[in-house]
Design a protein around this motif. Structure first.
Motif, PDB file in Angstrom:
ATOM      1  N   GLU A  79      62.258  86.287  53.581  1.00 49.55           N
ATOM      2  CA  GLU A  79      62.166  85.278  52.520  1.00 49.55           C
ATOM      3  C   GLU A  79      61.920  83.891  53.109  1.00 49.55           C
ATOM      4  OE1 GLU A  79      65.714  85.492  50.188  1.00 49.55           O
ATOM      5  OE2 GLU A  79      65.137  87.365  49.224  1.00 49.55           O
TER       6      GLU A  79
ATOM      7  N   THR B 174      62.618  78.968  59.821  1.00 44.72           N
ATOM      8  CA  THR B 174      63.345  80.226  60.017  1.00 44.72           C
ATOM      9  C   THR B 174      64.111  80.214  61.330  1.00 44.72           C
ATOM     10  OG1 THR B 174      61.667  81.391  58.720  1.00 44.72           O
ATOM     11  CG2 THR B 174      63.093  82.732  60.116  1.00 44.72           C
TER      12      THR B 174
ATOM     13  N   VAL C 128      71.575  82.736  58.458  1.00 40.82           N
ATOM     14  CA  VAL C 128      70.844  83.884  57.933  1.00 40.82           C
ATOM     15  C   VAL C 128      71.749  85.099  58.019  1.00 40.82           C
ATOM     16  CG1 VAL C 128      68.799  85.325  58.207  1.00 40.82           C
ATOM     17  CG2 VAL C 128      68.662  82.891  58.675  1.00 40.82           C
ATOM     18  N   ARG C 129      71.882  85.810  56.886  1.00 39.61           N
ATOM     19  CA  ARG C 129      72.804  86.932  56.836  1.00 39.61           C
ATOM     20  C   ARG C 129      72.127  88.303  56.852  1.00 39.61           C
ATOM     21  NH1 ARG C 129      74.739  82.815  53.845  1.00 39.61           N
ATOM     22  NH2 ARG C 129      73.744  83.434  51.923  1.00 39.61           N
ATOM     23  N   SER C 130      70.806  88.355  56.627  1.00 38.99           N
ATOM     24  CA  SER C 130      70.148  89.658  56.579  1.00 38.99           C
ATOM     25  C   SER C 130      68.676  89.534  56.985  1.00 38.99           C
ATOM     26  CB  SER C 130      70.238  90.247  55.167  1.00 38.99           C
ATOM     27  OG  SER C 130      69.461  89.483  54.262  1.00 38.99           O
ATOM     28  N   PHE C 131      68.074  90.689  57.273  1.00 35.06           N
ATOM     29  CA  PHE C 131      66.655  90.717  57.616  1.00 35.06           C
ATOM     30  C   PHE C 131      65.810  90.298  56.418  1.00 35.06           C
ATOM     31  CE2 PHE C 131      62.576  92.987  58.023  1.00 35.06           C
ATOM     32  CZ  PHE C 131      62.136  92.395  59.193  1.00 35.06           C
ATOM     33  N   ARG C 132      66.246  90.671  55.236  1.00 30.67           N
ATOM     34  CA  ARG C 132      65.528  90.273  54.011  1.00 30.67           C
ATOM     35  C   ARG C 132      65.475  88.752  53.891  1.00 30.67           C
ATOM     36  NH1 ARG C 132      66.741  91.789  47.690  1.00 30.67           N
ATOM     37  NH2 ARG C 132      65.095  90.446  46.921  1.00 30.67           N
ATOM     38  N   GLU C 133      66.553  88.102  54.235  1.00 34.85           N
ATOM     39  CA  GLU C 133      66.593  86.638  54.189  1.00 34.85           C
ATOM     40  C   GLU C 133      65.626  86.022  55.203  1.00 34.85           C
ATOM     41  OE1 GLU C 133      70.091  83.257  53.974  1.00 34.85           O
ATOM     42  OE2 GLU C 133      70.646  85.380  53.921  1.00 34.85           O
TER      43      GLU C 133
ATOM     44  N   HIS D 218      72.904  80.072  62.536  1.00 39.49           N
ATOM     45  CA  HIS D 218      73.645  81.215  61.989  1.00 39.49           C
ATOM     46  C   HIS D 218      73.799  81.152  60.468  1.00 39.49           C
ATOM     47  CE1 HIS D 218      74.512  82.342  66.098  1.00 39.49           C
ATOM     48  NE2 HIS D 218      74.972  81.132  66.326  1.00 39.49           N
TER      49      HIS D 218
END
Length: 186
Positions: A77, A60, A69-74, A67
């Motif tokens: 995950e 992670t 990762v586009r979202s907190f959800r990602e 860069h």
């Protein structure tokens, strides 16, 4: 009068049976709680869980720094579910299990041999099967896009499961080895 006495004895016996059953349930729950506490303090279990989580955490951080990762959800995950990437969490997990079992039970134990064979299967799968199927899925998606573009057939893309490059598996093995030693010796 005998009928009343008979019913009275049966009702007391039923009540006594229920009390005994409740006592047995309480004893079973206490034993289960004790077993669960033993599991949570078992060095082999702790080595496996910590090596897997450490690998996912490292993966992670690498994705965050690059860069990708586009979202907190990602991020969530990546921490708990997503496969593929550096280092291999599957490999780290099985290597830590194998290492800690080897240290605690001995390398001539049956359980170490079992864990070693399990490790070889997982590492082979990470290197070969999953990687190959991911490459094939990517090519099939490219063919599907081309067919859809030329309006020959509409194709729904399939999931591209990422396998691992050899360096990702090697780093996962080293991480697992270190975690297994740490939890078994320290």
């Amino acid at each position: 009068a005998y009928k009343f006495l008979f019913l009275f004895i049966i009702s007391w016996r039923t009540l006594l049976d229920k009390i005994l059953l409740l006592g047995k349930i309480c004893i079973m729950l206490a034993l289960a709680r004790n077993q669960f506490q033993l599991l949570l303090t078992n060095p082999v279990f702790l080595a496996g869980v910590c090596s897997w989580f450490s690998a996912q955490f490292i993966k992670t951080v690498i994705k965050l720094l690059s860069h990708k990762v586009r979202s907190f959800r990602e991020v969530i995950e990546l921490l708990f579910w997503r496969t593929g990437g550096m280092p291999s969490s599957h490999t780290a997990l099985v290597c830590s299990l194998c290492t800690s079992i080897g240290i605690r039970s001995g390398i001539n134990s049956d359980i170490f041999v079992l864990s070693g064979c399990f490790m070889l299967v997982v590492v082979r799968d990470a290197l070969g099967v999953r990687r190959s199927s991911g490459i094939q899925a990517k090519l099939l998606n490219e063919i599907g896009i081309a067919l859809t573009k030329h309006e020959l057939i509409k194709v729904k893309p399939i999931k591209e499961v990422q396998g691992h490059k050899p360096i990702e598996v090697i780093i996962g093995c080293l991480l697992g080895l270190c975690m297994g030693v740490a939890f078994s010796v320290l």
